[in-house]
Design a protein around this motif. Structure first.
Motif, PDB file in Angstrom:
ATOM      1  N   ILE A 133       0.851  -1.285  -0.033  1.00 13.89           N
ATOM      2  CA  ILE A 133      -0.034  -0.049  -0.211  1.00 13.89           C
ATOM      3  C   ILE A 133       0.900   1.378  -0.143  1.00 13.89           C
ATOM      4  O   ILE A 133       1.834   1.262   0.713  1.00 13.89           O
ATOM      5  N   ASP A 134       0.563   2.271  -0.962  1.00 13.12           N
ATOM      6  CA  ASP A 134       1.253   3.450  -0.848  1.00 13.12           C
ATOM      7  C   ASP A 134       0.809   4.357   0.215  1.00 13.12           C
ATOM      8  O   ASP A 134      -0.450   4.742   0.250  1.00 13.12           O
ATOM      9  N   PHE A 135       1.761   4.717   1.127  1.00 13.52           N
ATOM     10  CA  PHE A 135       1.480   5.571   2.273  1.00 13.52           C
ATOM     11  C   PHE A 135       1.963   6.917   2.075  1.00 13.52           C
ATOM     12  O   PHE A 135       3.401   6.849   2.265  1.00 13.52           O
ATOM     13  N   GLN A 136       1.286   8.067   2.204  1.00 17.51           N
ATOM     14  CA  GLN A 136       1.985   9.326   2.013  1.00 17.51           C
ATOM     15  C   GLN A 136       1.474  10.246   3.065  1.00 17.51           C
ATOM     16  O   GLN A 136       0.402  10.372   3.605  1.00 17.51           O
ATOM     17  N   VAL A 137       2.642  10.959   3.801  1.00 14.65           N
ATOM     18  CA  VAL A 137       2.349  12.070   4.824  1.00 14.65           C
ATOM     19  C   VAL A 137       2.639  13.547   4.083  1.00 14.65           C
ATOM     20  O   VAL A 137       3.839  13.434   3.643  1.00 14.65           O
ATOM     21  N   LEU A 193      -4.280  -4.195  -1.709  1.00 19.29           N
ATOM     22  CA  LEU A 193      -3.106  -3.947  -2.324  1.00 19.29           C
ATOM     23  C   LEU A 193      -3.249  -3.138  -3.509  1.00 19.29           C
ATOM     24  O   LEU A 193      -4.099  -3.200  -4.359  1.00 19.29           O
ATOM     25  N   GLY A 194      -2.081  -2.274  -3.729  1.00 20.70           N
ATOM     26  CA  GLY A 194      -2.063  -1.301  -4.776  1.00 20.70           C
ATOM     27  C   GLY A 194      -2.738  -0.157  -4.689  1.00 20.70           C
ATOM     28  O   GLY A 194      -2.628   0.740  -5.517  1.00 20.70           O
ATOM     29  N   HIS A 195      -3.451   0.171  -3.759  1.00 18.17           N
ATOM     30  CA  HIS A 195      -4.078   1.629  -3.417  1.00 18.17           C
ATOM     31  C   HIS A 195      -3.327   2.265  -2.477  1.00 18.17           C
ATOM     32  O   HIS A 195      -2.305   1.960  -1.927  1.00 18.17           O
ATOM     33  N   SER A 196      -3.645   3.261  -2.052  1.00 25.29           N
ATOM     34  CA  SER A 196      -2.988   4.308  -1.254  1.00 25.29           C
ATOM     35  C   SER A 196      -3.768   4.825  -0.155  1.00 25.29           C
ATOM     36  O   SER A 196      -5.048   4.774   0.237  1.00 25.29           O
ATOM     37  N   VAL A 197      -2.950   5.358   0.972  1.00 24.28           N
ATOM     38  CA  VAL A 197      -3.482   6.018   1.988  1.00 24.28           C
ATOM     39  C   VAL A 197      -2.494   7.354   2.219  1.00 24.28           C
ATOM     40  O   VAL A 197      -1.500   7.220   2.161  1.00 24.28           O
ATOM     41  N   SER A 198      -3.339   8.266   2.504  1.00 20.32           N
ATOM     42  CA  SER A 198      -2.732   9.622   2.466  1.00 20.32           C
ATOM     43  C   SER A 198      -3.157  10.377   3.775  1.00 20.32           C
ATOM     44  O   SER A 198      -4.361  10.271   4.101  1.00 20.32           O
ATOM     45  N   VAL A 199      -2.091  10.989   4.229  1.00 22.47           N
ATOM     46  CA  VAL A 199      -2.469  11.921   5.715  1.00 22.47           C
ATOM     47  C   VAL A 199      -1.939  13.338   5.291  1.00 22.47           C
ATOM     48  O   VAL A 199      -0.825  13.476   4.917  1.00 22.47           O
ATOM     49  N   VAL A 200      -2.864  14.218   5.236  1.00 20.45           N
ATOM     50  CA  VAL A 200      -2.679  15.867   4.885  1.00 20.45           C
ATOM     51  C   VAL A 200      -2.942  16.490   6.173  1.00 20.45           C
ATOM     52  O   VAL A 200      -3.990  16.584   6.780  1.00 20.45           O
ATOM     53  N   LEU A 201      -1.895  17.100   6.740  1.00 24.58           N
ATOM     54  CA  LEU A 201      -2.101  18.102   7.890  1.00 24.58           C
ATOM     55  C   LEU A 201      -2.018  19.767   7.408  1.00 24.58           C
ATOM     56  O   LEU A 201      -1.151  20.033   6.768  1.00 24.58           O
ATOM     57  N   GLN A 202      -3.074  20.299   7.866  1.00 27.05           N
ATOM     58  CA  GLN A 202      -3.316  21.683   7.732  1.00 27.05           C
ATOM     59  C   GLN A 202      -3.266  22.474   8.726  1.00 27.05           C
ATOM     60  O   GLN A 202      -3.054  22.030   9.971  1.00 27.05           O
TER      61      GLN A 202
END
Length: 373
Positions: free
Chosen positions: A254-258, A290-299
């Motif tokens: 899984i693609d994990f982005q912060v 599998l193959g999908h993403s999780v993203s965390v966005v802090l404002q």
């Protein structure tokens, strides 16, 4: 004793009328007594006999005139005193009676009731103070009623939670007991104790984890009030919170982005904030394939956790924050945990007075959890 039993208006009227009547009587007596003498003293400066005789005649005439006018003057003075006493008593007692009638309604806790304020003297100040006192009383009663409702709701939630917890614990305990009993009796496939001892160990571990989650959840209400609050920059600890879930995501493909877009200063419990975000991230990673993403966005004033997954219907979303709730799709005991993750998120958010949303994403197919500060 009789005066004590009278109401305020007749009491003030009688007091006022009695004082005025006393003054009238004294005034008439003084006029009758001193007026002839004053006239005599004026005329006594002459020694002429005729003048003295005229003075005596005048004194007698004045006395007779005063005596003849006395009944009419006395009666007229009494009438005037009666009218003045009545008007004075009415002016004095009317605002007091209105305050009395209003406070009687206040005693029955009727809302939208207030004393009329006609002046800025002591009676006006009394009416203002009564209004302020009653307003504070109604506010306090409303707050107590709200607290009572919240307390009853909290007690009911605890009862429902314990019932749900006992039901959830019953299933693994029953399964564990059945396996052990069959192993002891040596029934069929359960003769292979090495295999089923491992299964018992898995059930016991799952049961232990569930009990720990239940105990942690039951203590949240007590810890929320005593937990120390502090101001901190969420951006500084976000990577530390996300690190374990980045490793899990890598192992699952899984693609994990912060992404930190701005500084986010928060004044709350750091321990509870970490627990809340950990549960949200765990939930997002668990239900991303599998193959999908999780993203965390802090404002500056919010944090968003997005994960690509099958969108959850609007009608089901509110139930996800109930204890031990699992929809039919990929949320069973084996794959979906014990159903306490989002319930804990909801409890912590309420204890920290934070608001959140959980809804479908517009651009991508998935869900977005947003926590506002």
């Amino acid at each position: 004793m009789i005066m004590k039993k009278l109401k305020l208006f007749p009491k003030i009227f009688l007091y006022t009328f009695s004082v005025m009547l006393f003054i009238i009587i004294i005034a008439h007596i003084m006029i009758y007594t001193f007026a002839p003498q004053m006239l005599s003293s004026i005329n006594s400066i002459s020694e002429n006999g005729i003048m003295i005789e005229n003075a005596l005649n005048t004194e007698r005439f004045v006395s007779e005139a005063i005596l003849r006018a006395f009944p009419f003057s006395f009666i007229l003075s009494i009438i005037i005193a009666f009218i003045c006493s009545f008007l004075f008593s009415r002016v004095i007692t009317t605002p007091i009676k209105e305050i009395s009638d209003t406070t009687e309604k206040m005693a029955k806790l009727k809302k939208e009731v207030s004393c009329s304020v006609y002046s800025f003297d002591e009676i006006g100040v009394l009416a203002t103070n009564v209004n302020t006192l009653y307003k504070n009383l109604i506010t306090t009663i409303n707050n107590l009623e709200d607290e009572k409702i919240k307390s009853n709701e909290a007690e009911q939630l605890k009862v429902d939670f314990l019932r749900s917890a006992s039901h959830e614990l019953k299933t693994p305990v029953t399964a564990l007991n059945a396996i052990l009993e069959n192993m002891i009796l040596g029934v069929g496939k359960y003769k292979n104790k090495d295999v089923y001892l491992l299964e018992c160990k898995e059930i016991a571990d799952r049961l232990s984890h569930m009990i720990k989650e239940i105990l942690d959840t039951s203590r949240l209400d007590f810890l929320a009030g005593s937990e120390k609050t502090e101001e901190f920059n969420l951006a500084e600890i976000l990577n530390k919170i996300c690190e374990p879930y980045q490793l899990i995501s890598q192992s699952k493909g899984i693609d994990f982005q912060v992404t930190v877009q701005d500084t986010c200063l928060v004044n709350t419990s750091k321990k509870h904030m970490e627990k809340l975000l950990s549960n949200v991230l765990s939930n997002a990673v668990s239900y991303t394939e599998l193959g999908h993403s999780v993203s965390v966005v802090l404002q500056k004033n919010k944090i968003m956790v997005k994960n690509e997954c099958t969108p959850i219907p609007e009608s089901i979303i509110p139930h996800l924050f109930e204890p031990f709730y699992r929809p039919d799709f990929a949320r069973n005991r084996k794959d979906g945990g014990n159903g306490l993750g989002l319930y804990i998120v909801d409890m912590i958010a309420k204890s920290l007075n934070l608001t959140y949303t959980f809804k479908q994403m517009n651009a991508l197919q998935g869900m977005c959890f947003t926590l506002y500060f």
